[in-house]
Motif scaffolding. Structure first.
Motif, PDB file in Angstrom:
ATOM      1  N   ARG A   1       0.838  -1.191   0.000  1.00  5.21           N
ATOM      2  CA  ARG A   1       0.000   0.000   0.000  1.00  5.21           C
ATOM      3  C   ARG A   1       0.879   1.250   0.000  1.00  5.21           C
ATOM      4  O   ARG A   1       2.005   1.239   0.474  1.00  5.21           O
ATOM      5  CB  ARG A   1      -0.905   0.035   1.248  1.00  5.21           C
ATOM      6  N   VAL A   2       0.320   2.331  -0.535  1.00  3.65           N
ATOM      7  CA  VAL A   2       0.972   3.638  -0.401  1.00  3.65           C
ATOM      8  C   VAL A   2       0.735   4.130   1.016  1.00  3.65           C
ATOM      9  O   VAL A   2      -0.419   4.261   1.445  1.00  3.65           O
ATOM     10  CB  VAL A   2       0.399   4.649  -1.415  1.00  3.65           C
ATOM     11  N   THR A   3       1.793   4.369   1.752  1.00  5.57           N
ATOM     12  CA  THR A   3       1.669   4.860   3.124  1.00  5.57           C
ATOM     13  C   THR A   3       2.672   5.994   3.319  1.00  5.57           C
ATOM     14  O   THR A   3       3.868   5.815   3.084  1.00  5.57           O
ATOM     15  CB  THR A   3       1.947   3.756   4.151  1.00  5.57           C
ATOM     16  N   VAL A   4       2.171   7.158   3.718  1.00  5.77           N
ATOM     17  CA  VAL A   4       3.018   8.327   3.928  1.00  5.77           C
ATOM     18  C   VAL A   4       2.847   8.789   5.369  1.00  5.77           C
ATOM     19  O   VAL A   4       1.716   8.962   5.841  1.00  5.77           O
ATOM     20  CB  VAL A   4       2.645   9.473   2.962  1.00  5.77           C
ATOM     21  N   ARG A   5       3.976   8.973   6.065  1.00  7.26           N
ATOM     22  CA  ARG A   5       3.933   9.485   7.435  1.00  7.26           C
ATOM     23  C   ARG A   5       4.645  10.835   7.477  1.00  7.26           C
ATOM     24  O   ARG A   5       5.731  10.981   6.928  1.00  7.26           O
ATOM     25  CB  ARG A   5       4.619   8.522   8.404  1.00  7.26           C
ATOM     26  N   ARG A   6       4.022  11.775   8.137  1.00 13.79           N
ATOM     27  CA  ARG A   6       4.627  13.079   8.343  1.00 13.79           C
ATOM     28  C   ARG A   6       4.513  13.428   9.828  1.00 13.79           C
ATOM     29  O   ARG A   6       3.450  13.250  10.434  1.00 13.79           O
ATOM     30  CB  ARG A   6       3.951  14.150   7.492  1.00 13.79           C
ATOM     31  N   SER A   7       5.595  13.930  10.397  1.00 15.76           N
ATOM     32  CA  SER A   7       5.620  14.232  11.830  1.00 15.76           C
ATOM     33  C   SER A   7       6.085  15.658  12.064  1.00 15.76           C
ATOM     34  O   SER A   7       6.827  16.235  11.252  1.00 15.76           O
ATOM     35  CB  SER A   7       6.556  13.267  12.570  1.00 15.76           C
ATOM     36  N   GLY A   8       5.652  16.213  13.178  1.00 19.22           N
ATOM     37  CA  GLY A   8       6.085  17.545  13.592  1.00 19.22           C
ATOM     38  C   GLY A   8       5.942  17.698  15.089  1.00 19.22           C
ATOM     39  O   GLY A   8       5.339  16.847  15.765  1.00 19.22           O
ATOM     40  N   THR A   9       6.473  18.815  15.606  1.00 20.29           N
ATOM     41  CA  THR A   9       6.542  19.008  17.057  1.00 20.29           C
ATOM     42  C   THR A   9       5.887  20.316  17.464  1.00 20.29           C
ATOM     43  O   THR A   9       5.992  21.330  16.766  1.00 20.29           O
ATOM     44  CB  THR A   9       8.011  19.021  17.514  1.00 20.29           C
ATOM     45  N   VAL A  10       5.227  20.265  18.613  1.00 22.28           N
ATOM     46  CA  VAL A  10       4.727  21.462  19.294  1.00 22.28           C
ATOM     47  C   VAL A  10       5.459  21.573  20.624  1.00 22.28           C
ATOM     48  O   VAL A  10       5.533  20.597  21.380  1.00 22.28           O
ATOM     49  CB  VAL A  10       3.208  21.391  19.525  1.00 22.28           C
ATOM     50  N   THR A  11       6.032  22.741  20.900  1.00 22.08           N
ATOM     51  CA  THR A  11       6.743  22.958  22.168  1.00 22.08           C
ATOM     52  C   THR A  11       6.111  24.135  22.903  1.00 22.08           C
ATOM     53  O   THR A  11       5.231  24.827  22.369  1.00 22.08           O
ATOM     54  CB  THR A  11       8.235  23.237  21.928  1.00 22.08           C
ATOM     55  N   SER A  12       6.590  24.352  24.116  1.00 18.27           N
ATOM     56  CA  SER A  12       6.108  25.481  24.913  1.00 18.27           C
ATOM     57  C   SER A  12       7.323  26.291  25.377  1.00 18.27           C
ATOM     58  O   SER A  12       7.905  26.016  26.435  1.00 18.27           O
ATOM     59  CB  SER A  12       5.308  24.988  26.121  1.00 18.27           C
ATOM     60  N   PRO A  13       7.763  27.296  24.584  1.00 16.71           N
ATOM     61  CA  PRO A  13       8.963  28.047  24.945  1.00 16.71           C
ATOM     62  C   PRO A  13       8.789  28.937  26.165  1.00 16.71           C
ATOM     63  O   PRO A  13       9.767  29.337  26.791  1.00 16.71           O
ATOM     64  CB  PRO A  13       9.238  28.876  23.687  1.00 16.71           C
ATOM     65  N   ALA A  14       7.549  29.261  26.506  1.00 18.82           N
ATOM     66  CA  ALA A  14       7.281  30.081  27.691  1.00 18.82           C
ATOM     67  C   ALA A  14       5.870  29.786  28.158  1.00 18.82           C
ATOM     68  O   ALA A  14       5.026  29.292  27.394  1.00 18.82           O
ATOM     69  CB  ALA A  14       7.435  31.570  27.366  1.00 18.82           C
ATOM     70  N   GLU A  15       5.597  30.093  29.402  1.00 20.40           N
ATOM     71  CA  GLU A  15       4.269  29.808  29.953  1.00 20.40           C
ATOM     72  C   GLU A  15       3.204  30.574  29.168  1.00 20.40           C
ATOM     73  O   GLU A  15       3.329  31.770  28.906  1.00 20.40           O
ATOM     74  CB  GLU A  15       4.210  30.205  31.430  1.00 20.40           C
ATOM     75  N   GLY A  16       2.168  29.833  28.749  1.00 22.07           N
ATOM     76  CA  GLY A  16       1.085  30.441  28.001  1.00 22.07           C
ATOM     77  C   GLY A  16       1.370  30.615  26.527  1.00 22.07           C
ATOM     78  O   GLY A  16       0.552  31.192  25.802  1.00 22.07           O
TER      79      GLY A  16
END
Length: 665
Positions: free
Chosen positions: A573-588
């Protein structure tokens, strides 16, 4: 009714298979792999399978290609000359991170720049240093690799470097952030270097294969097998060739499952260059969580958890003269069997073998030959290497005649590493020819080559073996032992018990050998493999029954085992995975790290939703060659508890798009 074409280009043979509706094998065929132009072998195999099945080229609805080319190139240390730009790192990091070894003398430079953990600019990008480097090496490399500090958090500097390289040199560029969204700059740099090294090789293979299929009247979409067994469009494979490492082995796992229906088994695929072992658990191959490891290099490529050993039917046979008994050792380098090189250049090969047999003293270079491969870039060759290549010319030459000084040996090794020259010598395939178990090429040449090798003396002063057939049996037995070791290593890797030693040490431990021998003394020792083994590869019936006997396990040799890779190439099968990151550089504040740069949001949900939307669009575009694409999303959210509340730390978002490849009408 849909007719599907699967093609696998191995180190020795190119296989082609036709399937009807993914349920029935209509026909299969083989042709010799033509390393100088792989499309010739592809065209020959496809022509034969179409003729066998009585199928017209225009009836093909889908074509798919698996290849061991990238795997073999990394195992054998081959590929184009690469320039590495390491952004935000120091000169000492090249050695400290193992990149100097990977580069093998290819040029590299560390320049100022890079980002911090949060995606902010750590230092300005030093474009002057980049310009000086490009001025120095721009015409000496075939491609560039760019790796920046924390580029997965902000790729701005990698993209700026790539743009400058394109403007100045026009050479292809691999940016590390395009290959993985994970941290670990040195590992991303290594992966980028290997990708750049493979660009020309894989691009040539796919381009020529497409041209050959079109010339034959096959206009169906062309897919390529990735290292995790999924399919990708040919255009993507040309940009990300590193993702095709373990393509052939991964296709073999998919093919083994399709051929046998096995749920829990070891799958061992022997080719001309490598033996690839993987575990089927609950009918699915596991992915290597640490990234694919090939040729001693640990990459960031998602691939089947596969152990690849430089052991195959065309592995070079080395004489072991140490110790009273001596013996032979196989691999890891692949060479052309003497039987095959003699079939292609009979007069030269037999003339040299006969002259060497008349000599009273055996030579170190007996039964060894070289030939040049046309069409490979010669950029960056030293004068001695160029002279040696000119001396070799376009034909086949005995090494005795080619190598005149000790320095010539080093130059030849570099030419082989660059893929400009192929060596020929005694292999296990030659042993099978001598024993009458294989008759594909020139058995007489194999017999002469082994007759030369038996003249070598071991530590006791005795000959290596009484005669050529006895040496052939010695080589076959060594193939059995090294295959047993490869299977045991893979088994020990998957074991949950703690045996107090690494898998490779355990596989060769005296107690393991005693257990395989069924030792009976004061202590009785028994050991067997507690899983079925599916043996794949054209030569599997010649080697694997003895391996199963040695391991005390059931050996499954399915029909069509010789073309399992080609079958696996077209049923995936054609299978594509893409990943990324969410961070918290400061409160809020919550930061989504996107290819165009980081974006901040007031809530983690908004940041993750923005990132997921981008990943779905990117994965969907990459999976455009598939039908009825389905999406799944995985959110790996890390939190920490402080002052009786959960605090968001980081999230890794992975989107997977999957579907069957779209077929031609």
């Amino acid at each position: 009714m849909a007719i599907l074409l699967g093609v696998d280009t191995g180190g020795t043979y190119t296989d082609a298979v036709l399937l009807r509706d993914e349920t029935e094998v209509l026909a299969s065929a083989k042709a010799l792999t033509t390393r100088q132009d792989l499309a010739i072998g592809v065209g020959a195999a496809v022509s034969r399978v179409l003729e066998q099945a009585g199928v017209q080229p225009g009836e093909i609805a889908l074509a798919s290609l698996s290849t061991t080319l990238a795997t073999n190139a990394l195992v054998e240390g081959q590929g184009g000359r690469v320039g590495l730009i390491y952004v935000g790192f120091r000169e000492g990091d090249l050695e400290r991170h193992g990149l100097t070894e990977v580069l093998r003398g290819d040029p590299a430079v560390c320049i100022g720049g890079g980002h911090d953990h949060g995606g902010g600019e750590a230092a300005p990008l030093d474009m002057a240093a980049l310009g000086a480097f490009l001025e120095q090496v721009g015409d000496q490399v075939s491609a560039f690799a760019v790796a920046g500090q924390f580029a997965t958090r902000n790729p701005a500097h990698e993209l700026a470097v790539a743009e400058a390289i394109g403007a100045r040199t026009g050479a292809p560029v691999t940016c590390s952030h395009q290959l993985s969204a994970r941290l670990n700059g040195p590992k991303r740099a290594l992966t980028a270097v290997l990708n750049a090294r493979l660009l020309g090789m894989i691009d040539a293979l796919i381009g020529r294969a497409q041209d050959r299929l079109h010339d034959m009247g096959i206009h169906a979409p062309l897919m390529v097998v990735r290292g995790d067994g999924a399919l990708m469009a040919a255009e993507q494979a040309r940009l990300r060739p590193i993702e095709t490492i373990l393509s052939g082995p991964a296709a073999s796992i998919v093919g083994a499952r399709w051929l046998t229906g096995a749920q829990d088994a070891l799958v061992s695929d022997i080719g001309g260059t490598t033996t690839d072992v993987a575990l089927l658990r609950d009918g699915r191959p596991a992915l290597d969580p640490a990234g694919a490891s090939v040729g001693g290099h640990r990459t960031m490529v998602e691939a089947v958890a596969m152990r690849t050993t430089g052991l195959g039917g065309d592995s070079q046979v080395h004489v072991v003269t140490e110790g009273l008994g001596g013996g032979v050792r196989l691999g890891p380098r692949r060479v052309i069997p003497v039987a095959l090189i003699a079939a292609e250049a009979s007069e030269v090969v037999h003339g040299a073998l006969d002259a060497q047999l008349r000599a009273t003293v055996p030579g170190e270079l007996d039964a060894r030959f070289a030939r040049a491969l046309p069409g490979v870039s010669q950029a960056g060759l030293a004068p001695r290497e160029r002279d040696l290549l000119d001396r070799l010319g376009a034909g086949v030459m005995p090494l005795q005649a080619l190598l005149r000084t000790r320095m010539d040996h080093g130059a030849l090794g570099r030419l082989v590493d660059r893929g400009l020259v192929q060596l020929a010598g005694v292999t296990p395939s030659d042993a099978l020819h001598v024993l009458g178990r294989l008759d594909s090429w020139d058995a007489e040449a194999s017999a002469k080559a082994l007759a030369l090798m038996v003249r070598r003396r071991v530590g006791s002063g005795e000959r290596l073996a009484p005669d050529a057939p006895a040496l052939a049996e010695l080589i076959v037995n060594q193939m059995t032992e090294q295959t047993v070791h490869a299977l045991l290593e893979a088994a020990f890797v998957e074991e949950t018990g703690d045996f107090g030693a690494p898998p490779d040490v355990l596989a060769r431990h005296p107690l393991v050998r005693a257990g395989l021998d069924g030792h009976r003394g004061i202590v009785a020792v028994d050991l067997r493999l507690n899983r079925d083994v599916v043996g794949l590869g054209a030569s599997a019936p010649a080697w694997y029954p003895a391996v199963g006997d040695r391991l005390g396990c059931r050996m499954i040799l399915p029909e069509h085992a010789g073309v399992a890779n080609a079958i696996g190439a077209v049923v995936g099968r054609v299978t594509v995975r893409r990943s990324g990151t969410v961070t918290s550089p400061a409160e809020g504040r919550y930061r989504a790290h996107l290819p165009e740069g980081p974006e901040d949001f007031a809530s983690p949900e908004d940041a993750m939703a923005r990132l997921e939307s981008h990943l779905r669009a990117d994965a969907g575009a990459a999976a455009a060659g598939a039908e009825a694409v389905q999406f799944t999303t995985d959110r790996d959210i890390r939190t920490a508890r402080t002052e009786a509340r959960e605090v968001f730390v980081e999230a890794m978002i992975t989107v997977e798009a999957s579907g069957r490849p779209r077929m031609a009408s």
